[in-house]
Structures are given as C-alpha cells and as structure tokens.
Scaffold this active site. Sequence first.
Site, PDB file in Angstrom:
ATOM      1  N   ASP A 170       0.876  -1.247  -0.618  1.00  0.00           N
ATOM      2  CA  ASP A 170      -0.334   0.028   0.338  1.00  0.00           C
ATOM      3  C   ASP A 170       1.200   1.344   0.138  1.00  0.00           C
ATOM      4  OD1 ASP A 170      -2.436   1.266  -0.022  1.00  0.00           O
ATOM      5  OD2 ASP A 170      -2.544   0.964   2.336  1.00  0.00           O
TER       6      ASP A 170
ATOM      7  N   HIS B  27       2.398   3.253  -9.208  1.00  0.00           N
ATOM      8  CA  HIS B  27       2.157   1.910  -8.963  1.00  0.00           C
ATOM      9  C   HIS B  27       3.280   1.398 -10.089  1.00  0.00           C
ATOM     10  CE1 HIS B  27      -1.944   2.195  -7.717  1.00  0.00           C
ATOM     11  NE2 HIS B  27      -1.949   2.945  -8.613  1.00  0.00           N
TER      12      HIS B  27
ATOM     13  N   LEU C 113      11.131 -21.746  -3.956  1.00  0.00           N
ATOM     14  CA  LEU C 113      10.239 -20.855  -2.789  1.00  0.00           C
ATOM     15  C   LEU C 113       9.030 -20.572  -3.957  1.00  0.00           C
ATOM     16  CD1 LEU C 113      10.485 -17.697  -1.770  1.00  0.00           C
ATOM     17  CD2 LEU C 113      11.508 -16.517  -3.488  1.00  0.00           C
TER      18      LEU C 113
HETATM   19  C1  FPP Z   1      -1.740   0.575  -3.563  1.00  0.00           C
HETATM   20  O1  FPP Z   1      -1.641   1.312  -3.475  1.00  0.00           O
HETATM   21  C2  FPP Z   1      -1.614  -0.329  -4.594  1.00  0.00           C
HETATM   22  C3  FPP Z   1      -2.831  -1.300  -4.963  1.00  0.00           C
HETATM   23  C4  FPP Z   1      -3.227  -1.305  -5.287  1.00  0.00           C
HETATM   24  C5  FPP Z   1      -1.506  -2.387  -6.685  1.00  0.00           C
HETATM   25  C6  FPP Z   1      -0.749  -2.341  -6.089  1.00  0.00           C
HETATM   26  C7  FPP Z   1       0.177  -3.185  -7.195  1.00  0.00           C
HETATM   27  C8  FPP Z   1       1.503  -2.814  -7.411  1.00  0.00           C
HETATM   28  C9  FPP Z   1       2.641  -2.682  -6.269  1.00  0.00           C
HETATM   29  C10 FPP Z   1       2.594  -2.882  -8.785  1.00  0.00           C
HETATM   30  C11 FPP Z   1       1.652  -4.172  -9.760  1.00  0.00           C
HETATM   31  C12 FPP Z   1       2.339  -5.268  -9.241  1.00  0.00           C
HETATM   32  C13 FPP Z   1       2.492  -6.164 -10.178  1.00  0.00           C
HETATM   33  C14 FPP Z   1       3.024  -8.142  -9.386  1.00  0.00           C
HETATM   34  C15 FPP Z   1       3.483  -6.518 -10.835  1.00  0.00           C
HETATM   35  P1  FPP Z   1      -2.655   2.814  -3.137  1.00  0.00           P
HETATM   36  O2  FPP Z   1      -2.683   3.022  -4.503  1.00  0.00           O
HETATM   37  O3  FPP Z   1      -4.083   2.001  -3.124  1.00  0.00           O
HETATM   38  O4  FPP Z   1      -1.840   3.565  -2.215  1.00  0.00           O
HETATM   39  P2  FPP Z   1      -2.604   5.308  -2.016  1.00  0.00           P
HETATM   40  O5  FPP Z   1      -3.055   4.802  -0.681  1.00  0.00           O
HETATM   41  O6  FPP Z   1      -1.644   6.114  -1.244  1.00  0.00           O
HETATM   42  O7  FPP Z   1      -3.753   5.482  -2.281  1.00  0.00           O
END
Ligand code: FPP
Length: 235
Positions: free
Chosen positions: A19, A36, A129
């Site tokens: 997050d 992202h 793993l």
């Molecule tokens: C939450 O941060 C993150 C997500 C909903 C997406 C997670 C995805 C990735 C880390 C990248 C893709 C992964 C792979 C496996 C290639 P948020 O957007 O909710 O952050 P915020 O709370 O600051 O808005």
Amino acid sequence: MSAKELTGEPPLHVGVIMDGNGRWAKKRGLPRTAGHSKGAKVFKSIVEDFRALGVKYVTFYAFSTENWKRPKEEVNALMELLDKYLDDIRSMAQKNTRVFFAGDKSAFSEDMQRRMTDIEQVSENNDGLYICVALNYGGRDEIVRAAKSIASKYSSALDTVGEEEFGRELYTCFMPDVDLIIRTGGEQRLSNFLIWQSAYAELYFTDVLWPDFNRKELAAALDWYSQRNRRFGGV
Ligand code: FPP
C-alpha cells in the site's frame, strides 16, 4: 544481508499488502500510475530479498476484487503494468521458484489468462521459493468459492468436512497458513487479504510507502517477527 544476519528464524509464509503507491506519487507531483510503476519495480526486487533472507512462501496482494472500483484510467494502467510484468514473473519461475496466482483469472484478457496458466504450469515442480500473486483476489470471495466447492463435493458427507478439507479448497492450498502479514502505507487493516489463512498471523504495519520499501525494511519486519511469542491460542 543474508538469513544469517537476521536476529532469529524467518517466518515460513509472509503475506504482503503493498500500500501507498498513490501517496508516493502524489508527494512527488506525479500521477498515481507512476507510483504503481515504481511499486511494481519494488515487487520485482523484493522477491530476491525474500529469497536471500530465507523466506519460503510469499503472497503479494497485487489487485483485489474491490480494486475494480478505482477510476477506469487507473484500472487500465494497472492492467497494462500487470501485463508487462507477467514476463518478469515468468523469469522468476525459472529459478526453482513455483509461481501461482490466487484469485479469479476469468476477469483478465484471454492472453493474460493463458500466460498466467503457462507460468503456473512451467513452475509447478519447483519447490525452492513459492511466490503467490493475488490478482482479482478477495478473501471473502475465496471463502464463498470454497464453501460452494465443498458443498458440491461432499453433499452427502458434509459432516466429515473440517478445517483441513476447507483449506484445501482455497487458492493458497499449496502453502501453509500465513505467519506474518506486512502492510506498508500506514493503514492498519487486512482489507480482505488472506482472512482465513491469517487467523494466527502476526501483523506488521509500517508507515513506509510501498515504493520506498526495501531489503532493510524487510529485514526489520522479519526481525520484529522473530521477537513475537506465538501461542496459537495456548499458553
Ligand atoms: C495500493 O496502493 C496498491 C495497489 C492497489 C496495487 C498494487 C500493485 C503494485 C505494487 C504494482 C503491480 C504489481 C505487480 C505484481 C506487477 P494505493 O494505490 O492504494 O496507494 P494509496 O493508498 O497511497 O492511494
């Protein structure tokens, strides 16, 4: 840093809630999607840190059943990113790593589904793993699916179904229960992630935003875990 440099035994199975991508980007005046992109790079490198630090099973929460509610442009950008990273994930599957996906694949493009299945098949005999990528995953959805499957398989013998049989119907049936959940980004909740599997997990919350997470932060989380006194309901 290696497993030997941790203060104690690493957990067997770690769940990671990545997050804080959006806030990381906002702080830099960038679009959320830039967060992202950086987050995906961190995902790729942290897998090697988990390996080096001696963790055997890791589940990453990459896209939830609720994330479809985000603005269309953000969902599209996440899909493009996932599509792009499937090649990197396939390379991971070549280093004695078993890779599989938790969640309902049918929401993804045919091409993505085919590549995900291919990754699962080429790595199914690897056991160094285990990397599980939760995509279109929701813990409640997983439990409802398991309940339906149990009901159809055991219709005349439901009395014989216990927790073990139930666990075998979950996406994560190849892995033991979760020992440690790491959530970056400062929020302190599970957000529908591994809600069955984390019944006795230790929960580690850090204010570090996912794009800033690194091997040092991971080692700190694993060291914190090794100080916990786990009782599993006993004394
Ligand atoms: C939450 O941060 C993150 C997500 C909903 C997406 C997670 C995805 C990735 C880390 C990248 C893709 C992964 C792979 C496996 C290639 P948020 O957007 O909710 O952050 P915020 O709370 O600051 O808005």
